[in-house]
Each structure stands twice: as structure tokens, then as C-alpha cells.
Write a protein that holds these residues in place. Structure first.
Motif, PDB file in Angstrom:
ATOM      1  N   UNK A 289       0.839  -1.209   0.000  1.00 26.48           N
ATOM      2  CA  UNK A 289       0.000   0.000   0.000  1.00 26.48           C
ATOM      3  C   UNK A 289       0.869   1.252   0.000  1.00 26.48           C
ATOM      4  N   UNK A 290       1.972   1.217   0.756  1.00 25.40           N
ATOM      5  CA  UNK A 290       2.862   2.381   0.822  1.00 25.40           C
ATOM      6  C   UNK A 290       3.449   2.685  -0.555  1.00 25.40           C
ATOM      7  N   UNK A 291       3.581   1.660  -1.367  1.00 31.32           N
ATOM      8  CA  UNK A 291       4.079   1.848  -2.731  1.00 31.32           C
ATOM      9  C   UNK A 291       2.979   2.228  -3.714  1.00 31.32           C
ATOM     10  N   UNK A 293       0.604   0.234  -4.586  1.00 31.27           N
ATOM     11  CA  UNK A 293       0.322  -0.935  -5.427  1.00 31.27           C
ATOM     12  C   UNK A 293      -1.010  -1.606  -5.120  1.00 31.27           C
ATOM     13  N   UNK A 294      -1.507  -1.423  -3.901  1.00 33.75           N
ATOM     14  CA  UNK A 294      -2.847  -1.949  -3.590  1.00 33.75           C
ATOM     15  C   UNK A 294      -3.577  -0.919  -2.732  1.00 33.75           C
ATOM     16  N   UNK A 295      -4.892  -1.082  -2.670  1.00 30.62           N
ATOM     17  CA  UNK A 295      -5.725  -0.213  -1.837  1.00 30.62           C
ATOM     18  C   UNK A 295      -5.660  -0.776  -0.413  1.00 30.62           C
ATOM     19  N   UNK A 296      -4.949  -0.044   0.471  1.00 35.68           N
ATOM     20  CA  UNK A 296      -4.676  -0.540   1.824  1.00 35.68           C
ATOM     21  C   UNK A 296      -5.951  -0.950   2.566  1.00 35.68           C
ATOM     22  N   UNK A 297      -6.923  -0.042   2.643  1.00 41.33           N
ATOM     23  CA  UNK A 297      -8.081  -0.318   3.486  1.00 41.33           C
ATOM     24  C   UNK A 297      -8.902  -1.492   2.963  1.00 41.33           C
ATOM     25  N   UNK A 298      -9.027  -1.561   1.656  1.00 38.81           N
ATOM     26  CA  UNK A 298      -9.782  -2.687   1.092  1.00 38.81           C
ATOM     27  C   UNK A 298      -9.030  -3.997   1.283  1.00 38.81           C
ATOM     28  N   UNK A 299      -7.713  -3.966   1.142  1.00 40.78           N
ATOM     29  CA  UNK A 299      -6.931  -5.198   1.313  1.00 40.78           C
ATOM     30  C   UNK A 299      -7.013  -5.696   2.762  1.00 40.78           C
ATOM     31  N   UNK A 300      -7.002  -4.758   3.699  1.00 42.41           N
ATOM     32  CA  UNK A 300      -7.122  -5.151   5.109  1.00 42.41           C
ATOM     33  C   UNK A 300      -8.463  -5.836   5.354  1.00 42.41           C
ATOM     34  N   UNK A 301      -9.536  -5.195   4.899  1.00 40.79           N
ATOM     35  CA  UNK A 301     -10.858  -5.772   5.149  1.00 40.79           C
ATOM     36  C   UNK A 301     -11.036  -7.104   4.424  1.00 40.79           C
TER      37      UNK A 301
END
Ligand code: PBG
Length: 328
Positions: A289-291, A293-301
Motif C-alpha cells: 500500500x505504501x508503494x 500498489x494496492x488499496x490498503x483499506x480494502x486489502x485489510x478488510x
């Protein structure tokens, strides 16, 4: 193509957010989230973990704040890991009545012990100078039976300090029985054991070893933790043994790479099953997510929903407070 084709249209139930919400088959609730917390002896300021952005080695003070924040968000429990100032071959700090874990547990239980469940990880790796989870033989192997006595002493000491659940994570054979007997002999027959029953030797523990300063100084943990490609039935056997020894709840760890095992365990037992979304699982999503490359919040959920869907009743996750706030 006839006017009615196709009759079956699964998309009907997906069209609106309200529809998707109503038909959801997997829900997350703050109460099933457990927050792992690190507390380090002798530091003046919380120390950020490089490989786990947003996670800290806490001082006793900052730990209390983190515990309050979790309780306020409705998180179900905390699990404490301590990093002592001094380590030795037998992990003496693990059962020191004035040890960092014992002090921190007492603090946190006094503050929020009625609002959520305060648990302690019981192992030796944070406390030994060699970083292994037990006492070593002269040949450098982990001595199973000598280690059991140390686990029993550490568990009793944690219970005396106020720990509300003992969670042995060292993968010694017989550890649940040894701890159960010691707790009962000391008057703690009401303190449950959450057994890390199914624990794989995993590359995904990498960042944790920075956080808990417990990387083995030589060798690895392959001779006591499970092999990812291990025998069929091994996970269920470990669970059965722990239940026979008196475990009240069991855990599968790591989570994402072992969802099949989690489902097998959930279907096989009649006790609560926890899954540990470990440090490397956290670090992967944070780093990607920091890069951008992915949507952090959606990936967490999505990862938490997957773990829940695979059968976890409780999920240990470093995002517990953040996610609980979002769910509130
Ligand atoms: C052992 C322990 C470990 C973790 C929890 N308890 C590390 C290990 O077995 O090497 C890993 C947790 C994580 O990676 O988040 N006391």
C-alpha cells in the motif's frame, strides 16, 4: 435467446450497497478482534518497528494508552508480548514477578480489564539470549521437557500478575498439560488456556522477530514448529492433543497461507478457534500500500473477511483497533 434468458441472475443481489449489506454471509465484529501489543523494559519513548509501520514497542505508559484506545474501540482482547532488558539462557525474566510482562499486565488489567480480555503470550523466545523458544541441550537442541517447567513457571507468574488468558505459543509437546496443572495447583483453575495448537514454521514471522527482539541466534524453529508441507492430519492431531490436555480454545497461525487448515479445525472441534494474522501478513499489505500498489483499506478488510469466512471465531490482528473503529 429468449426474453427471459438467463432466469438465474446472481447479480440481482449485488446491485446496490444496501442489498449487498443485507445478504452478507460474513460479518466482522470488533469483539472478535484481538490486538497484539509489545512492551519493552527500560525505554523512555515508544519505539517504532521498521518493518511494521504503525506498530510500536511500547513503554508501560504508551501501552496503557494503546490498551485504552483498543477498549474504547470495542476490541475484544489484547495479547501482550514483553521484551526484557536482560536475557539469559533460561529466560529468567519470563517468570520474574517484577518482569516487564508482569508489570504491564497488572497496569492494563487495572485500567481496562473489565472492558476487554487481557491475555499473555507464554513462551521463552523473547527472554532467552539465544532466541529459541526453550531451554537448550548441550548439543543446541530445544529440550522439550526441561522447557515445560519454564513455561509452567512463566504461566503461573503471568496469572499471578493478573493475566486473564494464558496463550502458550512455543510448540513444545505437552505444554498445555504442564501449564494447566501448574495453574490449577496455584489456584488458577478458572484461567483459560488459548493454545497456539497449530503453528507453522513461517517466513511470515519475520517482522515480529524485530518487534519482540527474538530472532534465533543460530538455526531456526523448524524442529519444533510445523512444516507447511507436513503430514496430512498433523494439524488436527495437534488440536486434539491440546484439547485432551485441557485447552479451552485453539489457534491456527499464520492465517492467510493456512485458511484450509483453519476451516478443517473449525469443522472438527467444539471450542472457539482463533487465527493469527501475523506480522508478515501485516507488513506485506502495508508495504504494498505504501508503494501505491494496492488499496490498503480494502486489502485489510478483504484479508480479515477471508479469515473470518474460513472459520475463525477470533482474529489476532495488528489492525484490531483501527478496524474496530471502522466497524463501530
Ligand atoms: C513466539 C511467537 C512468535 C509469534 C507469536 N508468538 C514468533 C515465532 O514463533 O518465531 C509471531 C507473531 C507474528 O509474526 O506476528 N513467542
Amino acid at each position: 435467446m429468449s426474453a427471459q434468458f438467463p432466469v438465474a441472475r446472481p447479480r440481482r443481489l449485488r446491485r446496490t450497497a444496501a442489498m449487498r449489506r443485507m445478504v452478507s454471509g460474513t460479518r466482522l465484529h470488533p469483539a472478535e478482534l484481538v490486538l497484539p501489543l509489545f512492551v519493552k523494559e527500560g525505554i523512555g519513548e515508544p519505539n517504532p518497528i521498521g518493518s511494521m509501520p504503525g506498530v510500536f514497542q511500547h513503554t508501560r505508559d504508551s501501552l496503557r494508552k494503546a490498551a485504552h484506545e483498543a477498549a474504547e474501540a470495542g476490541v475484544g482482547g489484547l495479547i501482550l508480548f514483553g521484551v526484557p532488558a536482560v536475557k539469559d539462557a533460561r529466560g529468567s525474566a519470563a517468570d520474574d514477578p517484577d518482569g516487564i510482562v508482569q508489570q504491564a499486565v497488572a497496569d492494563v488489567v487495572a485500567d481496562v480489564g473489565d472492558a476487554l480480555v487481557v491475555m499473555t503470550d507464554t513462551c521463552l523466545d523473547e527472554f532467552t539470549d539465544h532466541g529459541h523458544c526453550g531451554i537448550l541441550t548441550p548439543g543446541g537442541e530445544v529440550d522439550n521437557d526441561a522447557t515445560l517447567e519454564r513455561y509452567a513457571a512463566a504461566a503461573v507468574s503471568q496469572a499471578r500478575a493478573g493475566s486473564q488468558v494464558i496463550a502458550p505459543s512455543g510448540m513444545m509437546d505437552g505444554q498445555v498439560a504442564a501449564i494447566r496443572a501448574a495453574l490449577d495447583a496455584d489456584g488458577f483453575e478458572q484461567i483459560p488456556i488459548l493454545a497456539y495448537s497449530v503453528k507453522y514454521a513461517s517466513a511470515f514471522y519475520g517482522p515480529f522477530r524485530e518487534a519482540a527482539e527474538c530472532a534465533p541466534q543460530f538455526g531456526d524453529r523448524d524442529a519444533y514448529q510445523q512444516d507447511a508441507a507436513g503430514p496430512a492430519g498433523e494439524a488436527l492431531r495437534e488440536v486434539r492433543l491440546d484439547l485432551d490436555e485441557g485447552a479451552d480454545a485453539v489457534m491456527v497461525k499464520p492465517a492467510l497461507a493456512y485458511l484450509d487448515i483453519l476451516r478443517q479445525v473449525r469443522d472438527a472441534v467444539d471450542v472457539p478457534v482463533a487465527a493469527y494474522q501475523v506480522s508478515g501478513e501485516y507488513a506485506m499489505i502495508e508495504a504494498a500500500a505504501a508503494n501505491g500498489w494496492i488499496d490498503r483499506d480494502r486489502a485489510i478488510m478483504e484479508s480479515l473477511v477471508a479469515i473470518r469466512r474460513a472459520g475463525a471465531d477470533m482474529i489476532l490482528t495488528y489492525w484490531a483497533t483501527e478496524v474496530a473503529k471502522k466497524l463501530q
